[in-house]
Write a protein that holds these residues in place. Structure first.
Motif, PDB file in Angstrom:
ATOM      1  N   GLU A  18       0.852  -1.201   0.000  1.00 34.25           N
ATOM      2  CA  GLU A  18       0.000   0.000   0.000  1.00 34.25           C
ATOM      3  C   GLU A  18       0.883   1.246   0.000  1.00 34.25           C
ATOM      4  OE1 GLU A  18      -2.665  -0.131   3.370  1.00 34.25           O
ATOM      5  OE2 GLU A  18      -3.331  -2.164   2.891  1.00 34.25           O
ATOM      6  N   ASN A  73       3.065   2.801   2.608  1.00 33.59           N
ATOM      7  CA  ASN A  73       2.274   2.768   3.836  1.00 33.59           C
ATOM      8  C   ASN A  73       2.524   1.458   4.566  1.00 33.59           C
ATOM      9  OD1 ASN A  73       0.349   2.855   5.871  1.00 33.59           O
ATOM     10  ND2 ASN A  73      -1.350   2.371   4.501  1.00 33.59           N
ATOM     11  N   GLU A  74       2.076   0.344   3.989  1.00 33.11           N
ATOM     12  CA  GLU A  74       2.295  -0.925   4.682  1.00 33.11           C
ATOM     13  C   GLU A  74       2.292  -2.090   3.719  1.00 33.11           C
ATOM     14  OE1 GLU A  74      -0.760  -2.005   7.455  1.00 33.11           O
ATOM     15  OE2 GLU A  74      -2.387  -1.575   6.055  1.00 33.11           O
TER      16      GLU A  74
HETATM   17 MG    MG Z   1      -3.844  -0.603   5.212  1.00 35.23          MG
END
Ligand code: MG
Ligand code: ADP
Length: 400
Positions: free
Chosen positions: A259, A271-272
């Motif tokens: 992400e 993000n992750e």
């Molecule tokens: Mg997420």
């Protein structure tokens, strides 16, 4: 990190195991069975959607020694669909059969501290953050982390385990609300868009990536994915490059969801990671040559990876349990109205209990052009009583 050194092809009709029995596991079971494999599912929930269609459902905790021993004895390889399967369970299994992705990579994605540390150590751009483990840590959080989002290091998903923190004064209170467990405080960034890349890496090192999807979240849960993302092609290419580099850095074998944030000032930040197929890759079932779930089977079994080519533009709309309670009482949504729309594929996961925020299914709208898929998705959302999705980012119109 140990190299995955199993060069052998695991040929059908071998038996595969998947740890986790949710919808991702269910799609994995389908894809594996389609290629002639048998699948066992390990999930403590007797109602787990994947367990209901697998050849066998082991109903036991993920670290149950007997269940793991049975898998080691009777299955040729194992994978996971649930990132919170204890990494030690995967590591134990890996002493007996190939486990893909490897336990160390899953462990990185399980803990936001490890994950952020991995991004920083490898030069992958991410938000400013601070780790909070002890009360003393609250005092030394750098000012760049405010306003921020405090997130539990482990076990968060769909926006759970998160608190907005406007000021330093509010931090201690928020940490208390989260139970004073290890957390990371992330600087909140102004988002122009969110996007994600599904990348697949084979044991041979071959790596492929799908076109990024543009994601819209509602209440911390993915609501809509439009793929290919209506974002500048340079941004999409960079996201694909970073995702592939991450899979290599983790010595990853399997499907990895990455992400990203695109900030208002044009920065692309990671993000992750999700060490498994990803909700934002569900359109690959209906819109791509080979789905993310078939890729998971191929990577697990040492088969050649498939083409990530997308043959249609696609909009994926998540169907959450809230839809079942639209008029205050429980009622099955009117699927006939949805299925009457052009080129809509409906996927319901067979979960018996509808709950607010629970992922019950998804619908994918296909069209030759992104704008057309988006228009049909608008109507679909109206039929379901969902609020309108935001406008597409401007780049879409520039690109046509
Ligand atoms: Mg997420
Ligand atoms: P989860 O594991 O629940 O998906 P995420 O870290 O992906 O947790 O956060 C969920 C959503 O919250 C993100 O997709 C994004 O919309 C928003 N969000 C999370 N962190 C930030 C941040 N640092 N700045 C701005 N928005 C954020």
């Amino acid at each position: 990190m140990s190299l995955d050194q199993t060069p052998l092809v695991i040929a059908a009709p071998a038996r595969l195991a998947v740890l986790g029995g949710g919808q991702l596991g269910r799609f994995f079971v389908r894809a594996a069975q389609e290629l002639g494999y048998e699948v066992w599912v390990l999930d403590p929930d007797p109602e787990a959607p994947a367990g209901r269609i697998a050849e066998r459902h082991l109903i036991a905790p993920y670290d149950d020694a007997d269940a793991l021993r049975e898998i080691a004895q009777h299955c040729a390889a194992a994978t996971t669909e649930f990132e919170n399967v204890p990494a030690p369970a995967l590591a134990w299994l890996a002493q007996h059969i190939p486990v893909r992705p490897n336990a160390a990579a899953v462990a990185v994605a399980q803990d936001r501290r490890e994950e952020k540390g991995f991004f920083v150590a490898n030069g992958f751009p991410c938000v400013s953050y601070a780790v909070i483990v002890r009360a003393e840590d609250l005092e030394v959080v750098p000012q760049v982390c405010f306003p921020g989002i405090l997130k539990t290091a482990r076990l968060g998903y769909d926006g759970k385990g998160q608190r907005s923190v406007e000021t330093r004064d509010a931090l201690a209170q928020a940490w208390q609300e989260l139970g004073q467990v290890p957390c990371v405080l992330e600087a909140r960034v102004a988002l122009a868009a969110e996007l994600s890349v599904i990348v697949v890496r084979a044991a041979s090192g071959e790596t492929v990536a799908y076109a990024p999807g543009w994601n819209v979240h509602r209440h911390g849960i993915l609501d809509v994915t439009l793929a290919p993302a209506p974002l500048p092609s340079a941004v999409c290419a960079e996201a694909q490059r970073l995702a592939q580099a991450m899979a290599r850095a983790l010595d990853y074998v399997g499907v990895l969801g990455v992400e990203f944030f695109l900030t208002d000032d044009g920065r692309l930040l990671v993000n992750e990671l999700a060490p498994r197929p990803h909700n934002s890759g569900h359109h690959t079932i209906d819109a791509c040559a080979v789905s993310q779930f078939e890729q998971q089977v191929r990577a697990l079994c040492g088969l050649p990876l498939g083409a990530t080519t997308q043959h249609s533009a696609a909009v994926m709309v998540n169907l959450l349990g809230d839809l079942w309670f639209a008029d205050g009482q429980r009622r099955e949504p009117d699927w006939g109205r949805i299925l009457a729309l052009p080129q809509v594929a409906l996927h319901l996961y067979g979960k018996r209990e509808a709950r607010a925020g629970r992922k019950m299914g998804h619908a994918t709208v296909l069209a030759s052009k992104r704008e057309d898929a988006w228009s049909v998705a608008k109507v679909l959302r109206q039929h379901l009583g969902l609020p309108p999705a935001p406008e597409m980012p401007l780049a879409a119109k520039e690109q046509g």
